[in-house]
Enzyme design. Structure first.
Site, PDB file in Angstrom:
ATOM      1  CG  LEU A 139      -1.945   1.119   1.269  1.00  0.00           C
ATOM      2  CD1 LEU A 139      -2.831   1.115   0.049  1.00  0.00           C
ATOM      3  CD2 LEU A 139      -2.777   1.020   2.527  1.00  0.00           C
ATOM      4  CD  GLN A 160      -1.452  -0.797  -4.208  1.00  0.00           C
ATOM      5  OE1 GLN A 160      -2.529  -0.231  -4.131  1.00  0.00           O
ATOM      6  NE2 GLN A 160      -1.273  -2.044  -3.848  1.00  0.00           N
ATOM      7  CB  CYS A 161      -0.412   5.409  -1.264  1.00  0.00           C
ATOM      8  SG  CYS A 161      -1.942   4.522  -1.060  1.00  0.00           S
ATOM      9  CB  THR A 162       3.320   7.864  -4.750  1.00  0.00           C
ATOM     10  OG1 THR A 162       2.017   8.446  -4.802  1.00  0.00           O
ATOM     11  CG2 THR A 162       3.562   7.042  -5.994  1.00  0.00           C
TER      12      THR A 162
END
Ligand SMILES: [Zn+2]
Ligand SMILES: [Zn+2]
Lengths: 678, 678
Positions: free
Chosen positions: A554, A557-559
């Site tokens: 996560l 993915q969420c940078t």
């Protein structure tokens, strides 16, 4: 006011001449135009500006009482900034001088006594030099001091209608009398016709004129002031000569303000002991067979003073609404159309920049530039916000996501409402909310998934992906500046290829946890092979972009980034873009400097070190996004090429020449090894 | 499912034993808690986590049909993460093991065959070692594989209820039969009472037990499995011994899943050829005088296989909703309370930071820190936005202006609606809109004019100014971090003095046209004179702040700046503030380095050069804002001192020692001149 007798006073037994003042009347459009001119033309200049105004005859006003209970108005509006004006039949031009102060303190500091005295002296000069004879409009002028607060839309102003003071002017007998006491109605009618023709020839200078009346026939002839001397010379016992003027007075017994300087003119020019004045208040159109409003006055000028410039005093500052000497103020915040105000105010800062800091800034260019935001997340929202401040008014958003609950705290075009239920598409919502900030924005959102190398296509997806590709390309082609603000490496690939192929300016911004990079991709001169142009996002890579998203936790993915990174990178991207836009010329292949300062190729930043580093990187001739091989293949094979790249990123390395280069490098390495073994 | 006979099948002529599956039932609160735990505790860890669950007896369910058409449920909810649970009378504990994957790929990659086989082997070990005798709850466990997408609020999961396979289990005769076929109702009632007492002693291990019934009296005795051997030894022809268990089955003729491993236990522990099983489905409370649901089964274990660990196979993966082996998915976006989701999601990025990049980040501290924004314009709005991203949830705004039409394009807490008519106070509007972005914000706005040196006070203003001063000071005292974001030099003076006097951390940001400065004021250790602390905004000045606003043109009043300046300065101010906040210790008088990197005293930036420069400036002992003389006088004389400074900024130079210093410098200069003349 002091000069105005009580309206409606009907005693005909007056012996001393008084005059009805002019009252100023400023249309809202004047203030709006003044604001615009101030912002765009005058800027910090305080040089007096010539403007015009009009006043009317009372002829068209309701005639239920002999004295109309309205003031004689001088009107100014947006047209007052133009050189000339189409005039109504009962409207006369009056020239003005606008002095606009930069601050309210400057306004207060205006030397009002000197200003009007100077105007009076100039007028006296013009009278003495004969300038008023050839250009009688010089006799009737106004001054306007203003301070326009463009932020609060409050305007402070003060009118003056400078009038030379002649001391007491007495009347012969019990005049004034209606013109029809002397002229028969049909003769007066033909006088009005003659005046109408006279006025048509030179509308600007028709407010003062001479009238010669044949005592026998009652026939009237209109002539200009230049011709008056001749008229006076030709005067026979059979003719009477009148000094005529267009009289705005709405009072039965008193003439209007324009007569004041006219009398000074007559006094100074002809040295007459008395003069007969025709106060023309009717027009051929308005006067049919009704009662006339025009009057005749027989004035005695023996007591007139102020013969020389030195002794001539000038008066004429308008009273304020309380009837005291003072400036007037108008607050137009609530009057202006909010949307119009929002539109002009939104550009306020930008216009102000041109006053001092950036005189050459092309704000018009900025207002027209079409910007495409690929990605409507943290970077997209922030870049759009800064572009808004730069006067960019055309922004298109692309994204394939919906507004999630975690977005609003970092993405400044969304709020909590937008995130409820995760139903709103980001691109559309960003466009809609941008218009809520600035209603004059042209903005729309497109729900497009940017195809990515390594995200293998299923057969069933081909139609959708083709459509996305087409839409993406058509958006890129139709915009001037492309911002690449997606959150993965591979989603940057196709837009990079497309922009390279179409010679579009692309600004790229990407974030690490506490690092950032902002760059402008080199713009190819598509006509020739160019390997010296600036690099793109992929020029430093020796691997093709591929699926980096699927198997990420996560936080990957969420940078996850430090919250300050996005606003800084976004602001830098916008600033870089504006600098590039101001350059105008394509291609901008070199590190250069513009009006706004240096225009680096890349800016790398670190929040850990509070550091920014402008750097330059040349294009890599085997780049998987911008090399000739790739661009030519894209231009030739289009979607076929794209699909192959999506399914097999390694293939990109083959066609770009990267594979061959790597093999060569490996071969060299092996050779080295072998030689070492020797 | 394969194991479950058609519910409602009423043939009593069954010979082969089958079992009703467990069906999982996950409460929304479980997923919500899992998300929180993942964010705050588990982070990237994938170590299995012990959780609990419950299943109930069917006793309380409606009894209109003999077979209740509902599954036997294992429930998990937010309480499942706790060690123990208050249980209802008909609820039994079941222990579980949660394995949460970081990515959906990791989830798919779980080796499900191995996982359940391992669980089965461990169970067999526990049976053989006697661990299940002392802790029978080990016989009934579950596994739960999950992947929680915290961004989309989709959860993928798969339950297993591992059961050792014994091969075919046959039944003696035509059993099962209702318990009341063997026991009289009053005896069964006393059995239930006895069981109730037994369960009260050890709720966790009460799901498996032994029942001894006196054939003559029908009296039932309940004992634990540890006591069972004794019971079996004591078994006389006059008593019958039953293996009892709490049976969740809702089917008339088939026992529930917990019997599977019980039979394996019986088989392995006692090597019995047959056993009598009491499937207890009633409780003392629920069973009054109605028909019983509890049944007795006489099982034959001669054909049971799986004697050794090596051959024991284990089954139990739950079917998905389509009745096939597969994971289940639940999308809770629309189920979660939006405000709650917004609150937790807003912190998502921040929580994620702690997973990898900043494990030591004190997010709790950030959530509690109270921030005061002095100035709610371009800087104020932008700083608040970045603080929002950092998880700051308490922001107070101060401003004395209203939202104007030119604000929204640059001030990202206002939109067009807020600017209509210029009626909305900026501070209040900013606070209100901040809550629209993040409903859990604690934010309010105060309409306060910060008194400024050189803005001379009228007698009539003293009351209002005193109130403003008091309110300003009380706000400064009650907040943890003060941001000085006003748009003039002189408005920064009083807050600088107040923060110096109260030892408050102050972050200052100011913009030039294309330059910026962001700094933290030095924090004094108020107990001693300290001239080595870091400087303030005024430390570099040798003139006191004074009225710079009144006589300024519009572009000077509006602080015309390049639009990118404010977001950059604001983001830097927020980042600097967070770094300072994480330091915890006051005073922070030295240039230092923290978790987030360097913590400079000042950052100066230029947009012309795309440059940031961290610098340090020491305090000036004659500073008009932070020097000892000034601070002490403020602490001593309070408003009297302030008013004097407002009316006479030069006086500030006198008391700070600046005047004396200047005179000395001039004297030196003169002396120099004289010496040169020599
Ligand atoms: Zn490239
Ligand atoms: Zn200081």
């Amino acid at each position: 006011t002091m000069e105005t007798p009580t309206p409606g006073a009907s005693s005909r037994a007056i012996t001393q001449l008084k005059f009805q003042n002019f009252s100023s009347c400023v249309d809202v459009s004047f203030w709006h135009t003044l604001s615009q001119k101030k912002l765009e033309e005058f800027k910090l200049s305080t040089s007096p500006v010539k403007i015009i105004g009009t006043y009317g005859l009372a002829s068209n006003l309701q005639k239920d009482g002999k004295s109309l209970k309205v003031p004689a108005r001088v009107m100014i509006d947006e047209g007052s900034f133009r050189d000339s004006k189409v005039l109504d039949n009962d409207a006369f031009l009056i020239e003005g001088l606008l002095m606009n102060a930069n601050t309210v303190e400057d306004f207060k500091a205006f030397d009002k006594r000197k200003i009007i005295q100077d105007a009076g002296s100039a007028l006296l000069e013009d009278i003495k030099s004969g300038a008023c004879t050839t250009e009688p409009s010089k006799l009737n002028k106004y001054l306007l001091l203003t301070y326009a607060n463009l932020k609060t839309h409050r305007y402070v102003y003060w009118f003056a209608f400078p009038a030379l003071c002649l001391g007491d002017i007495l009347l012969h007998g019990s005049a004034p009398k209606p013109v029809t006491d002397v002229l028969k109605k049909d003769k007066f009618s033909s006088l009005l016709q003659a005046y109408s023709a006279f006025r048509a020839k030179s509308p600007k200078n028709a407010s003062y004129f001479a009238v010669t009346i044949d005592k026998k026939t009652g026939q009237a002839t209109i002539s200009s002031l230049s011709d008056l001397k001749t008229s006076l010379g030709n005067q026979t016992p059979d003719t009477t000569c009148y000094f005529g003027f267009a009289d705005p007075s709405t009072l039965e017994l008193y003439p209007g303000w324009p007569l004041r300087n006219y009398l000074a003119y007559i006094h100074h020019t002809y040295n007459l002991e008395s003069a007969q004045i025709l106060c023309l208040r009717d027009t051929a159109d308005s006067w049919t067979r009704g009662s006339t409003r025009s009057i005749l006055i027989d004035v005695q000028l023996t007591k007139a003073t102020g013969q020389s410039g030195a002794t001539a005093t000038t008066k004429g500052w308008e009273m304020n609404v309380k009837g005291r000497p003072g400036a007037r103020m108008v607050d137009l915040k609530s009057v202006f159309d909010p949307k119009m105000l929002a539109k002009t105010s939104a550009d306020l800062n930008l216009k102000l920049m041109r006053w001092r800091s950036l005189p050459s800034l092309d704000t018009e260019l900025l207002g027209k530039a079409k910007c495409l935001m690929l990605g409507s997340g943290t970077l997209g929202c922030n870049v759009a916000r800064t572009l808004l401040g730069w006067g960019i008014r055309h922004i298109t958003f692309v994204d394939n996501g919906r507004v999630s609950y975690s977005n609003p705290v970092r993405q400044p075009l969304f709020d909590y409402e937008d995130s409820i239920g995760g139903k709103s598409w980001k691109a559309e919502t960003a466009a809609r909310n941008l218009k809520k900030i600035c209603p004059s924005m042209v903005s729309e959102g497109h729900n497009i998934t940017i195809p990515m190398p390594g995200h293998r296509l299923h057969q069933s997806e081909i139609k959708k992906v083709t459509e996305d590709c087409k839409q993406l390309e058509s958006l890129i082609v139709s915009h001037d500046l492309i911002f690449l603000l997606t959150d993965s490496r591979e989603s940057r690939w196709l837009p990079s290829v497309m922009c390279a192929a179409h010679g579009k300016r692309l600004i790229n911004a990407a974030l690490g946890f506490d690092t950032l990079v902002v760059m402008r991709h080199g713009v190819r001169d598509s006509k020739e092979k160019s390997s010296t142009h600036l690099g793109c996002y992929f020029c430093n890579d020796v691997v093709a972009p591929t699926d980096s998203l699927s198997d990420r936790t996560l936080d990957q993915q969420c940078t996850v980034t430090r919250p300050g990174g996005a606003p800084i990178a976004s602001a830098l991207a916008a600033e870089l873009a504006i600098s590039v836009l101001q350059l105008r010329e394509v291609p901008d292949s070199k590190m250069t400097e513009g009006e706004l300062g240096i225009i680096p190729h890349q800016i790398r930043g670190s929040l850990r070190k509070f550091e920014l580093l402008p750097i330059t990187g040349n294009a890599f001739d085997k780049c998987t996004a911008c090399s000739d091989a790739i661009v030519q293949l894209y231009l030739k094979e289009s979607w076929k090429f794209v699909f192959q790249a999506l399914n097999d990123p390694k293939w990109l390395e083959d066609i770009s020449g990267l594979t061959a280069m790597k093999q060569k490098a490996e071969a060299l390495l092996e050779k080295d090894d072998w030689e070492l073994d020797d």
